[in-house]
Motif scaffolding. Structure first.
Motif: not given
Length: 89
Positions: A11-14, A42-43, A46, A63-65, A67, A72
């Motif tokens: 993590f972080p994981q997209r 979020q970026p 995304d 699309w989410v990142t 942390p 989730e």
């Protein structure tokens, strides 16, 4: 008998987050707000979502990142109570 261990996750994981439901009742803006509230900013790339319609149902893919590994579940619980949401992938 040995079971196959779960692979370690970094993590972080997209990841993709797909929300499916009755299109006329769902609000992707409210979904995006919940994502920011639960996961933080979020970026830029995304911030838009993809939309797909099939009959009376619509899916929104964000699309989410994430942390950390506990981020989730609370987000999914919050999304599930929004009007029109039927399921998530």
């Amino acid at each position: 008998m040995d079971t196959c261990p779960r692979p370690a996750q970094a993590f972080p994981q997209r990841v993709p987050l797909k929300v499916i439901g009755r299109g006329a009742e769902m609000d992707p803006g409210a979904m995006a707000t919940l994502i920011r509230e639960h996961l933080g900013p979020q970026p830029e790339a995304d911030q838009a979502h993809a939309t797909n319609r099939k009959g009376a149902y619509t899916s929104f893919t964000f699309w989410v990142t994430l942390p950390h590994d506990g981020a989730e579940a609370p987000l999914r619980a919050a999304l599930q109570v929004l009007p029109g949401v039927v399921m998530q992938l």
